[in-house]
Design an enzyme around this catalytic site. Structure first.
Site, PDB file in Angstrom:
ATOM      1  N   ASP A  35      -1.186  -6.175  -0.452  1.00  0.00           N
ATOM      2  CA  ASP A  35      -1.510  -5.557   0.833  1.00  0.00           C
ATOM      3  C   ASP A  35      -3.003  -5.290   0.963  1.00  0.00           C
ATOM      4  OD1 ASP A  35       0.219  -4.962   2.921  1.00  0.00           O
ATOM      5  OD2 ASP A  35       1.071  -3.200   1.921  1.00  0.00           O
ATOM      6  N   ASP A  42       0.843  -1.205   0.000  1.00  0.00           N
ATOM      7  CA  ASP A  42       0.000   0.000   0.000  1.00  0.00           C
ATOM      8  C   ASP A  42       0.879   1.256   0.000  1.00  0.00           C
ATOM      9  OD1 ASP A  42       0.883  -0.193   2.600  1.00  0.00           O
ATOM     10  OD2 ASP A  42      -1.079   0.133   3.527  1.00  0.00           O
ATOM     11  N   SER A  43       2.197   1.076   0.054  1.00  0.00           N
ATOM     12  CA  SER A  43       3.127   2.187  -0.174  1.00  0.00           C
ATOM     13  C   SER A  43       2.874   2.806  -1.554  1.00  0.00           C
ATOM     14  CB  SER A  43       4.574   1.692  -0.070  1.00  0.00           C
ATOM     15  OG  SER A  43       4.772   0.538  -0.869  1.00  0.00           O
ATOM     16  N   GLU A  47      -1.503  -5.636   8.412  1.00  0.00           N
ATOM     17  CA  GLU A  47      -0.696  -5.130   9.514  1.00  0.00           C
ATOM     18  C   GLU A  47      -1.346  -5.431  10.856  1.00  0.00           C
ATOM     19  OE1 GLU A  47       0.116  -0.950   8.947  1.00  0.00           O
ATOM     20  OE2 GLU A  47       0.962  -1.276   6.943  1.00  0.00           O
ATOM     21  N   GLU A  53       9.216  -4.551  10.703  1.00  0.00           N
ATOM     22  CA  GLU A  53       9.655  -3.239  10.196  1.00  0.00           C
ATOM     23  C   GLU A  53      10.225  -2.360  11.289  1.00  0.00           C
ATOM     24  OE1 GLU A  53       7.063  -1.322   7.385  1.00  0.00           O
ATOM     25  OE2 GLU A  53       8.132   0.589   7.542  1.00  0.00           O
ATOM     26  N   LYS A  64      -1.352  -9.433   2.561  1.00  0.00           N
ATOM     27  CA  LYS A  64      -0.610  -8.987   3.743  1.00  0.00           C
ATOM     28  C   LYS A  64      -1.492  -8.048   4.546  1.00  0.00           C
ATOM     29  CE  LYS A  64       3.018  -5.950   3.683  1.00  0.00           C
ATOM     30  NZ  LYS A  64       2.507  -4.870   4.554  1.00  0.00           N
TER      31      LYS A  64
HETATM   32  O1  KIV Z   1       3.518  -1.136   1.679  1.00  0.00           O
HETATM   33  C1  KIV Z   1       4.643  -1.652   1.545  1.00  0.00           C
HETATM   34  O2  KIV Z   1       5.318  -1.476   0.532  1.00  0.00           O
HETATM   35  C2  KIV Z   1       5.115  -2.504   2.631  1.00  0.00           C
HETATM   36  C3  KIV Z   1       6.516  -3.018   2.576  1.00  0.00           C
HETATM   37  C4  KIV Z   1       7.545  -2.015   2.467  1.00  0.00           C
HETATM   38  C5  KIV Z   1       6.794  -4.015   3.647  1.00  0.00           C
HETATM   39  O3  KIV Z   1       4.385  -2.779   3.519  1.00  0.00           O
END
Ligand code: KIV
Length: 282
Positions: A88, A49-50, A120, A186, A118
Site C-alpha cells: 500500500d 496500511d491497516s 486509493e 470496499e 496499491k
Molecule cells: O490496508 C488494508 O489492509 C487494505 C485492505 C483491507 C484492502 O487496504
C-alpha cells in the site's frame, strides 16, 4: 491454488487474467511469520496500511508513513515465495501528483522487492494510475470506502447507496481504463458490486462487497480474531486467536506465580547434555 497451478510466482498479468474465473484469494500480512502462513494459500498478499491500526495502535491509517510500509514490506518479502506481493502507498505519499507517486512507488518497489503497489482513489487518481502503469509500476486500485478519506466520509460508512452508485461505477471504470490490474471494492452494496464487476475488464477484489466480486480480501488479524478493537460486520472470524492467547498468557502467569514454570524439562543442569548445543531459535 487457482491462478497459476504449479507456477512459481504469481504476476500482475496472471491476476488480471483471472477475471470471471475462480475467485482470487487475498489476505494482508505485515510480518515474516504471517507472510509464510498466508503465502501457502493465497494468490495475492497485501501489506496494507491497516498495519497502522492493527500493529501500531493508531486510530486510523492516516499516520502511517512510507518508512513504516517499507519496513513491513521487507519483512513480508522474506516470507512470500509464491503469491503476488502488493504494498500500500500510505496517505500523503501519492496524492500531490503522478511524479510524487512515481518517486515513492519506485522507492517501495526497489527497497522491498514487491511486484506492485496499491493506492486509493478513483477518477481523481486515474491520471496517476496511468502515469505509473505506463512506466513499469503495476497498480492495484482501491475504490468505494477508501479509509484514507475517512474524514471526508465522516466515518467508515457503506459507500455507493442510491445515487452515489454512479460515483463508484465511474471510479472503477476510470482506474481500469488507466491500466490498474485489479481493483479493491470496499464496503459497497451487493447489487453495485455485481454491476461494477460486470462493467469493468479487471478483477474486482471485494472487502465487504459481496461474493459478486472476482476475489476477496480480508485483514488477516481480523479473520483470525487477533485484532479485537474493531469488529466490522463484513468480517467472518474463522478462529478466535486472541481468546486462545489470553488463556495461554493467563496460564503462564499463574504457573510463574506458583513456581510451576519453568518445569524440570526447561531447566539446565550442571552436566551438559548432548542436545544442549545452542540450537538457533526458529
Ligand atoms: O490496508 C488494508 O489492509 C487494505 C485492505 C483491507 C484492502 O487496504
Amino acid at each position: 491454488m487457482s491462478v497459476a497451478g504449479e507456477t512459481k510466482t504469481i504476476t500482475p498479468p496472471m491476476v488480471r487474467l483471472q477475471k470471471g474465473r475462480t475467485p482470487l484469494v487475498c489476505l494482508t500480512a505485515y510480518t515474516t511469520p504471517m507472510a509464510k502462513l498466508v503465502d501457502r494459500h493465497c494468490d495475492l498478499v497485501l501489506v496494507g496500511d491497516s498495519v497502522g491500526m492493527v500493529l501500531h495502535g493508531l486510530p486510523s491509517t492516516l499516520g502511517v508513513t512510507l518508512d513504516m510500509m517499507i519496513m513491513h514490506g521487507k519483512a513480508v518479502r522474506r516470507g512470500v515465495e509464491r503469491a503476488l506481493l502488493v504494498i500500500d502507498m500510505p496517505f500523503g505519499s501519492y496524492e500531490e501528483g503522478p511524479e510524487q507517486a512515481f518517486r515513492h512507488a519506485a522507492r517501495i518497489m526497489a527497497e522491498t522487492g514487491c511486484a506492485a503497489v496499491k493506492l486509493e482513489g478513483g477518477e481523481t487518481m486515474a491520471p496517476t494510475v496511468r502515469f505509473l502503469t505506463t512506466r513499469g509500476i503495476p497498480v492495484m486500485a482501491h475504490v468505494g470506502l477508501t479509509p484514507q478519506a475517512v474524514n471526508m466520509f465522516g466515518g467508515y460508512r457503506v459507500q455507493g447507496r442510491g445515487e452515489d452508485a454512479d460515483r463508484i461505477r465511474s471510479d472503477a471504470t476510470a482506474v481500469a481504463d488507466a491500466g490498474a490490474f485489479c481493483v479493491v471494492l470496499e464496503k459497497v452494496p451487493e447489487h453495485l458490486a455485481q454491476r461494477v464487476t460486470a462493467e469493468i475488464t479487471i478483477p474486482t477484489i471485494g472487502i465487504g462487497a459481496s461474493p459478486a466480486c472476482d476475489g476477496q480480501i480480508l485483514v488477516t488479524e481480523d479473520m483470525l480474531g487477533l485484532f479485537t478493537s474493531f469488529r466490522p460486520s463484513f468480517v467472518k472470524r474463522y478462529t478466535e486467536l486472541a481468546q486462545d492467547a489470553d488463556v495461554a498468557i493467563a496460564t503462564y502467569a499463574t504457573e510463574v506465580r506458583q513456581r510451576r514454570f519453568p518445569a524440570v524439562e526447561h531447566v539446565f543442569s550442571e552436566a551438559p547434555k548432548d542436545v544442549d548445543v545452542g540450537q538457533p531459535r526458529r
